[in-house]
Design a protein around this motif. Structure first.
Motif, PDB file in Angstrom:
ATOM      1  N   HIS A  37      18.577 -92.345 -62.515  1.00  0.00           N
ATOM      2  CA  HIS A  37      18.801 -93.612 -61.821  1.00  0.00           C
ATOM      3  C   HIS A  37      17.877 -94.707 -62.346  1.00  0.00           C
ATOM      4  N   ALA A  38      16.665 -94.314 -62.742  1.00  0.00           N
ATOM      5  CA  ALA A  38      15.739 -95.297 -63.330  1.00  0.00           C
ATOM      6  C   ALA A  38      16.300 -95.850 -64.632  1.00  0.00           C
ATOM      7  N   ILE A  39      16.895 -94.976 -65.436  1.00  0.00           N
ATOM      8  CA  ILE A  39      17.507 -95.423 -66.699  1.00  0.00           C
ATOM      9  C   ILE A  39      18.649 -96.394 -66.419  1.00  0.00           C
ATOM     10  N   GLU A  40      19.522 -96.039 -65.478  1.00  0.00           N
ATOM     11  CA  GLU A  40      20.661 -96.910 -65.167  1.00  0.00           C
ATOM     12  C   GLU A  40      20.205 -98.283 -64.677  1.00  0.00           C
ATOM     13  N   ALA A  41      19.206 -98.293 -63.795  1.00  0.00           N
ATOM     14  CA  ALA A  41      18.731 -99.561 -63.238  1.00  0.00           C
ATOM     15  C   ALA A  41      18.050-100.414 -64.304  1.00  0.00           C
ATOM     16  N   MET A  69      11.425 -95.432 -59.938  1.00  0.00           N
ATOM     17  CA  MET A  69      11.346 -94.167 -59.209  1.00  0.00           C
ATOM     18  C   MET A  69      10.601 -94.298 -57.891  1.00  0.00           C
ATOM     19  N   VAL A  70       9.750 -95.292 -57.746  1.00  0.00           N
ATOM     20  CA  VAL A  70       9.062 -95.475 -56.459  1.00  0.00           C
ATOM     21  C   VAL A  70      10.039 -95.885 -55.358  1.00  0.00           C
ATOM     22  N   LYS A  71      11.253 -96.307 -55.738  1.00  0.00           N
ATOM     23  CA  LYS A  71      12.270 -96.696 -54.754  1.00  0.00           C
ATOM     24  C   LYS A  71      13.265 -95.569 -54.483  1.00  0.00           C
ATOM     25  N   ARG A 131       9.074 -88.026 -55.327  1.00  0.00           N
ATOM     26  CA  ARG A 131       9.393 -86.597 -55.245  1.00  0.00           C
ATOM     27  C   ARG A 131      10.400 -86.274 -56.352  1.00  0.00           C
ATOM     28  N   PHE A 132      10.128 -85.208 -57.076  1.00  0.00           N
ATOM     29  CA  PHE A 132      10.949 -84.827 -58.218  1.00  0.00           C
ATOM     30  C   PHE A 132      11.636 -83.489 -57.962  1.00  0.00           C
ATOM     31  N   ILE A 133      12.867 -83.364 -58.472  1.00  0.00           N
ATOM     32  CA  ILE A 133      13.544 -82.067 -58.527  1.00  0.00           C
ATOM     33  C   ILE A 133      13.318 -81.519 -59.925  1.00  0.00           C
ATOM     34  N   ILE A 134      12.713 -80.346 -60.026  1.00  0.00           N
ATOM     35  CA  ILE A 134      12.495 -79.730 -61.338  1.00  0.00           C
ATOM     36  C   ILE A 134      12.920 -78.261 -61.271  1.00  0.00           C
TER      37      ILE A 134
END
Length: 359
Positions: free
Chosen positions: A249-253, A317-319, A329-332
């Motif tokens: 989502h960060a890339i898209e934004a 990512m802070v949003k 929070r990350f999914i890994i």
């Protein structure tokens, strides 16, 4: 015909998968009986599939609301456009919306349905692989905002999902590959045997083998239905479905909605999440290579945009909607075929990740 259900009590609904669902949709006439029907589609899909789908409607009686094609139109502007259309045509609470198109149409139509007159029924008729295996199931509806993807929306379940994989025959190869990113995701988060099946059948999948695609779509929907039934509003387990999405989502934004397809951004996001897991000792080097190689097999990007720095990622990512008390929070991957949600990733880890990723 393959059929399964999303079990949510009174909000349960069926998913039908077949090669003739556009012209022979099971139980559709019962759902639409006595209702006003409005089909929402876009300028690419409507000329190809609108007449086919509406040929089965009672008395062929419907309205169609057509919007431009593209992620940039999943916006508050077109949310208002569809609501205005409904108001101008005196649509009441007995109206049923039908989302005929990909993820943009499904998300946008679902959000309108959730809000118009405080909620009306809608049906998903997804025409892209990504929407068939993921976004049409589970009731996540939303629009994008320049400051964040899917930040304005609602959980609102459809009445039914009709999947016709014949629509994939007209799907551009880039869009098809973008859908495969979400298919790979299901293997990584839930089913290592499914991941291996994709590895073993790359050529057949690329060739659009209909029987194979039906089984793949079924398995993805089955996994998502199981997860959504346990956690409809993403309080815990369902967050795992966001593997790759925090980075994606960060890339898209940052790059502008539509410049990178959602599936392309998720593919790179899965690589980044897997590399982070490797840094943390959760994945072996061989497992990381399997993930990267499979994504690359489908001509999906495995590298973040060269123009994006660690700070560029962090500012978006802070949003992220998974965050709590300002902590990203990350999914890994916690293992090969399983994932976890972590909230203790440091700035130093992220900087190291992007430094290694760039190399």
């Amino acid at each position: 015909m393959l059929e399964l259900s999303v079990n949510l009590g009174e909000r349960s609904y069926p998913i039908y998968i077949a090669q003739n669902n556009l012209t022979d949709s099971p139980n559709l006439s019962n759902i639409l009986a006595g209702r006003k029907v409005v089909i929402v589609s876009n300028e690419t899909i409507a000329p190809i599939y609108l007449d086919k789908f509406t040929s089965q409607l009672p008395n062929n009686d419907f309205l169609s609301c057509i919007i431009p094609d593209g992620e940039q139109f999943k916006s508050l502007e077109y949310f208002e456009f569809i609501n205005r259309f409904l108001l101008e045509h005196n649509c009441g609470r007995d109206t049923c919306l039908i989302a005929l198109g990909g993820g943009v149409i499904g998300d946008l139509t679902g959000f309108v349905a959730a809000c118009y007159q405080r909620g009306i029924d809608f049906i998903q008729v997804p025409t892209t692989l990504l929407s068939q295996v993921d976004s049409s199931v589970g009731g996540k509806t939303a629009v994008n905002h320049p400051l964040g993807k899917n930040m304005i929306g609602a959980f609102y379940q459809p009445k039914a999902v009709y999947i016709d994989n014949n629509t994939l025959n007209t799907l551009p190869s880039r869009e098809f590959a973008a859908g495969i990113a979400e298919v790979i995701k299901y293997g990584l988060i839930y089913d290592v045997d499914f991941f291996k099946y994709i590895e073993d059948n790359v050529a057949e999948i690329k060739a659009h083998n209909s029987e194979q695609l039906s089984q793949i779509i079924y398995r993805c929907c089955e996994i998502k239905a199981e997860i959504v039934a346990q956690d409809e509003k993403e309080a815990g387990l369902r967050a795992l479905l966001n593997l790759g999405h925090t980075f994606g989502h960060a890339i898209e934004a940052e790059m502008g909605y539509g410049n990178w397809l959602h599936g392309e951004a998720v593919a790179t996001g899965m690589v980044l999440a897997s590399q982070l897991a490797y840094q943390r000792g959760k994945l072996s080097e061989a497992e990381l290579k399997r993930i990267v190689n499979l994504i690359a097999e489908f001509e999906l990007p495995v590298s973040a945009p060269a123009s994006m720095s660690c700070d560029d990622f962090v500012k978006h990512m802070v949003k992220d909607k998974k965050n709590k008390q300002g902590v990203i929070r990350f999914i890994i991957p916690s293992k090969f075929g399983g994932c976890e949600l972590v909230d203790d990733v440091t700035q130093q880890e992220l900087e190291e990740l992007f430094k290694l990723h760039a190399n």
